[in-house]
Design an enzyme around this catalytic site. Structure first.
Site, PDB file in Angstrom:
ATOM      1  N   ASP A  12       7.295  -4.990  -9.312  1.00  0.00           N
ATOM      2  CA  ASP A  12       8.618  -4.390  -9.146  1.00  0.00           C
ATOM      3  C   ASP A  12       9.593  -5.515  -8.810  1.00  0.00           C
ATOM      4  O   ASP A  12       9.252  -6.710  -8.899  1.00  0.00           O
ATOM      5  CB  ASP A  12       8.593  -3.249  -8.106  1.00  0.00           C
ATOM      6  CG  ASP A  12       8.414  -3.741  -6.675  1.00  0.00           C
ATOM      7  OD1 ASP A  12       8.248  -4.962  -6.467  1.00  0.00           O
ATOM      8  OD2 ASP A  12       8.459  -2.905  -5.763  1.00  0.00           O
ATOM      9  N   CYS A  69       3.945  -6.089  -5.797  1.00  0.00           N
ATOM     10  CA  CYS A  69       5.165  -5.478  -5.269  1.00  0.00           C
ATOM     11  C   CYS A  69       5.368  -6.079  -3.882  1.00  0.00           C
ATOM     12  O   CYS A  69       4.794  -7.129  -3.578  1.00  0.00           O
ATOM     13  CB  CYS A  69       5.090  -3.944  -5.281  1.00  0.00           C
ATOM     14  SG  CYS A  69       3.874  -3.195  -4.192  1.00  0.00           S
ATOM     15  N   THR A  71       4.467  -5.137  -0.762  1.00  0.00           N
ATOM     16  CA  THR A  71       3.213  -5.178  -0.005  1.00  0.00           C
ATOM     17  C   THR A  71       1.977  -5.263  -0.895  1.00  0.00           C
ATOM     18  O   THR A  71       0.883  -5.546  -0.411  1.00  0.00           O
ATOM     19  CB  THR A  71       3.063  -3.887   0.822  1.00  0.00           C
ATOM     20  OG1 THR A  71       3.073  -2.780  -0.094  1.00  0.00           O
ATOM     21  CG2 THR A  71       4.173  -3.746   1.844  1.00  0.00           C
ATOM     22  N   HIS A 102     -18.510  -7.370  -6.474  1.00  0.00           N
ATOM     23  CA  HIS A 102     -19.175  -6.147  -6.014  1.00  0.00           C
ATOM     24  C   HIS A 102     -18.557  -4.862  -6.562  1.00  0.00           C
ATOM     25  O   HIS A 102     -19.271  -3.900  -6.799  1.00  0.00           O
ATOM     26  CB  HIS A 102     -19.167  -6.083  -4.477  1.00  0.00           C
ATOM     27  CG  HIS A 102     -20.174  -7.003  -3.854  1.00  0.00           C
ATOM     28  ND1 HIS A 102     -20.573  -6.895  -2.539  1.00  0.00           N
ATOM     29  CD2 HIS A 102     -20.856  -8.057  -4.370  1.00  0.00           C
ATOM     30  CE1 HIS A 102     -21.468  -7.846  -2.265  1.00  0.00           C
ATOM     31  NE2 HIS A 102     -21.652  -8.570  -3.360  1.00  0.00           N
ATOM     32  N   HIS A 137     -24.780  -3.022  -7.354  1.00  0.00           N
ATOM     33  CA  HIS A 137     -23.335  -2.786  -7.337  1.00  0.00           C
ATOM     34  C   HIS A 137     -22.899  -1.914  -8.517  1.00  0.00           C
ATOM     35  O   HIS A 137     -21.927  -1.171  -8.424  1.00  0.00           O
ATOM     36  CB  HIS A 137     -22.579  -4.113  -7.352  1.00  0.00           C
ATOM     37  CG  HIS A 137     -22.984  -5.012  -6.227  1.00  0.00           C
ATOM     38  ND1 HIS A 137     -22.796  -4.669  -4.911  1.00  0.00           N
ATOM     39  CD2 HIS A 137     -23.611  -6.212  -6.217  1.00  0.00           C
ATOM     40  CE1 HIS A 137     -23.280  -5.632  -4.133  1.00  0.00           C
ATOM     41  NE2 HIS A 137     -23.781  -6.579  -4.902  1.00  0.00           N
TER      42      HIS A 137
HETATM   43  C1  RB5 Z   1      10.232  -2.026  -2.382  1.00  0.00           C
HETATM   44  O1  RB5 Z   1      11.195  -2.097  -1.400  1.00  0.00           O
HETATM   45  C2  RB5 Z   1       8.863  -1.833  -1.743  1.00  0.00           C
HETATM   46  O2  RB5 Z   1       8.760  -0.560  -1.204  1.00  0.00           O
HETATM   47  C3  RB5 Z   1       7.764  -2.080  -2.755  1.00  0.00           C
HETATM   48  O3  RB5 Z   1       7.906  -3.366  -3.285  1.00  0.00           O
HETATM   49  C4  RB5 Z   1       6.340  -2.017  -2.238  1.00  0.00           C
HETATM   50  O4  RB5 Z   1       6.182  -2.774  -1.083  1.00  0.00           O
HETATM   51  C5  RB5 Z   1       5.740  -0.680  -2.144  1.00  0.00           C
HETATM   52  O5  RB5 Z   1       4.552  -0.516  -1.869  1.00  0.00           O
END
Ligand code: RB5
Length: 149
Positions: A12, A69, A71, A102, A137
């Protein structure tokens, strides 16, 4: 180049720069990169980008996929909704190798707001250079697949 050497790549808006660094890095290491964007820094919705990369992997067009993204969590969740996808979020190299060895993961997710570029590229290398070990596995991965219905 075979599909297995082709890597689907998407993110993203939160991870565009890191995705482009990953693309350049893996291309330099001989992988074919199917980078499906986005390129605009405008805010976008990670589920559609996770799904798009996952479909390239699930269809066999790409052997593996990498999604990013902020996180790594949201885009991983979206990718894992596509049948046949096993995607794990990694912030360390041990886990990145283990999800291949695995869990036979076919996609890796990274959080661009969690790890720096140097570690992210090491995580990518650990993932791409590891191989599924099969054996006991394989039974467990089959059990995961059976949950898909
Ligand atoms: C975008 O602000 C953020 O929510 C996205 O990049 C991500 O971290 C979502 O899991």
């Amino acid at each position: 180049m075979t599909a297995s050497k082709r890597i689907a790549l998407s993110s993203d808006h939160a991870a565009i720069e890191l995705r482009q660094a990953v693309a350049a890095h893996i291309a330099a290491n001989g992988w074919e990169v199917e980078d499906i964007g986005p390129t605009s820094p405008e805010s976008t919705h990670y589920p559609k980008h996770g799904e798009a990369a996952a479909r390239l992997v699930a269809s066999g067009d790409c052997g593996l996929g990498i999604v990013l993204c902020g996180t790594g969590q949201g885009i991983m969740m979206a990718a894992n909704k596509v049948k046949g996808i096993r995607c794990g979020v990694c912030a360390d190299t041990f886990s990145a190798a283990m999800i291949r060895q695995h869990n036979n993961a076919n996609m890796l997710s990274i959080g661009a707001r969690v790890v720096g570029e140097g570690l992210a590229l090491d995580i990518v290398d650990a993932f791409l250079n590891a191989e599924f070990e099969g054996g006991r596995h394989a039974t467990r991965v089959e059990m995961i697949e059976a949950l898909e219905g």
